[in-house]
Design a protein around this motif. Structure first.
Motif, short mmCIF file in Angstrom:
data_model
loop_
_atom_site.label_atom_id
_atom_site.label_comp_id
_atom_site.label_asym_id
_atom_site.label_seq_id
_atom_site.Cartn_x
_atom_site.Cartn_y
_atom_site.Cartn_z
N ILE A 108 10.19 1.11 -2.23
CA ILE A 108 11.04 2.25 -1.89
C ILE A 108 12.41 1.79 -2.35
CG2 ILE A 108 12.04 3.71 -0.10
CD1 ILE A 108 8.88 1.91 0.72
N ILE A 109 12.92 2.46 -3.38
CA ILE A 109 14.19 2.03 -3.99
C ILE A 109 15.29 3.02 -3.64
CG2 ILE A 109 15.39 1.49 -6.15
CD1 ILE A 109 12.60 1.12 -7.45
N LYS A 110 16.43 2.48 -3.28
CA LYS A 110 17.63 3.29 -3.05
C LYS A 110 18.72 2.70 -3.93
CE LYS A 110 20.69 4.90 0.63
NZ LYS A 110 20.91 4.85 2.09
N THR A 111 19.08 3.42 -4.98
CA THR A 111 20.14 2.99 -5.89
C THR A 111 21.49 3.37 -5.26
OG1 THR A 111 18.68 3.42 -7.76
CG2 THR A 111 21.03 3.13 -8.26
N LEU A 112 22.36 2.40 -5.08
CA LEU A 112 23.65 2.67 -4.47
C LEU A 112 24.68 3.16 -5.48
CD1 LEU A 112 23.90 -0.36 -2.02
CD2 LEU A 112 22.97 1.91 -1.60
N TYR A 113 24.72 2.52 -6.64
CA TYR A 113 25.63 2.97 -7.70
C TYR A 113 25.23 2.32 -9.02
CZ TYR A 113 27.97 -1.57 -7.02
OH TYR A 113 28.24 -2.90 -6.89
N ARG A 114 25.76 2.89 -10.10
CA ARG A 114 25.62 2.31 -11.44
C ARG A 114 27.01 2.17 -12.03
NH1 ARG A 114 22.31 7.16 -12.25
NH2 ARG A 114 20.22 6.64 -11.60
N HIS A 149 0.80 -1.22 0.00
CA HIS A 149 0.00 0.00 0.00
C HIS A 149 0.84 1.27 0.00
CE1 HIS A 149 -3.47 -2.55 0.59
NE2 HIS A 149 -2.82 -3.16 1.56
N LEU A 150 0.37 2.26 -0.75
CA LEU A 150 1.08 3.53 -0.88
C LEU A 150 1.25 4.23 0.47
CD1 LEU A 150 2.40 5.70 -2.64
CD2 LEU A 150 0.13 6.66 -3.03
N ASP A 151 0.22 4.20 1.32
CA ASP A 151 0.35 4.90 2.61
C ASP A 151 1.47 4.30 3.45
OD1 ASP A 151 -1.17 2.61 3.08
OD2 ASP A 151 -2.61 3.58 4.41
N LYS A 152 1.66 2.98 3.38
CA LYS A 152 2.75 2.32 4.11
C LYS A 152 4.09 2.74 3.51
CE LYS A 152 3.37 -0.18 7.29
NZ LYS A 152 3.65 0.49 8.57
N ALA A 153 4.17 2.80 2.18
CA ALA A 153 5.40 3.23 1.51
C ALA A 153 5.76 4.66 1.92
CB ALA A 153 5.25 3.12 0.00
N GLU A 154 4.75 5.53 1.96
CA GLU A 154 4.99 6.93 2.34
C GLU A 154 5.45 7.04 3.79
OE1 GLU A 154 1.19 8.55 1.16
OE2 GLU A 154 1.97 9.16 -0.80
N LEU A 202 9.08 5.99 3.91
CA LEU A 202 9.91 7.06 3.35
C LEU A 202 10.11 8.18 4.39
CD1 LEU A 202 11.36 7.62 0.67
CD2 LEU A 202 9.37 8.91 -0.05
N LYS A 203 9.06 8.53 5.13
CA LYS A 203 9.16 9.55 6.19
C LYS A 203 10.15 9.09 7.26
CE LYS A 203 4.61 11.69 5.97
NZ LYS A 203 3.29 11.08 6.03
N GLN A 204 10.08 7.81 7.64
CA GLN A 204 11.00 7.29 8.65
C GLN A 204 12.45 7.37 8.15
OE1 GLN A 204 9.90 3.56 10.72
NE2 GLN A 204 7.94 3.72 9.66
N LYS A 248 17.40 3.59 9.56
CA LYS A 248 18.28 2.81 8.67
C LYS A 248 17.46 2.02 7.66
CE LYS A 248 22.61 2.53 10.99
NZ LYS A 248 22.93 3.87 10.63
N PHE A 249 17.85 2.12 6.39
CA PHE A 249 17.13 1.43 5.31
C PHE A 249 17.05 -0.07 5.58
CE2 PHE A 249 16.02 -0.16 1.21
CZ PHE A 249 15.37 0.89 0.55
#
Length: 92
Positions: free
Chosen positions: A85-91, A14-19, A22-24, A30-31
């Motif tokens: 919730i995506i966190k790209t570390l590097y490419r 659910h989007l509300d959980k994702a949001e 993201l706030k946290q 910590k991710f």
């Protein structure tokens, strides 16, 4: 253009959980801790770590963000699996 990338993600339904997650993160949580707690993907057990993967291996919206979006900025991306919730570390 990058051919591979390394990313972390947290998958929820659910989007509300994702949001909320993201706030946290923006408050300094910590991710990896949140991934273990909330992610419905098996990668959650590894702190959301997907390791390094090649372009085209992930679903299109996920792939597009990882290879074109901001690095190190957690962002919500919707796919057929739910909200990531995506966190790209590097490419590379």
């Amino acid at each position: 253009m990058a051919s591979s990338a390394h990313a972390l993600h947290i998958l929820v339904k659910h989007l509300d959980k994702a949001e909320d997650i993201l706030k946290q993160l923006k408050k300094g949580a910590k991710f990896q801790t949140l991934a273990k707690k909330y992610s419905t993907c098996p990668s959650g057990k590894k702190g959301g770590d997907l390791g390094e993967f090649r372009q085209g291996q992930m679903v299109p919206a996920f792939d597009k963000f990882v290879f074109k979006g901001e690095i190190l900025t957690p962002t919500i991306v919707k796919t057929k699996f739910g909200y990531h919730i995506i966190k790209t570390l590097y490419r590379t």
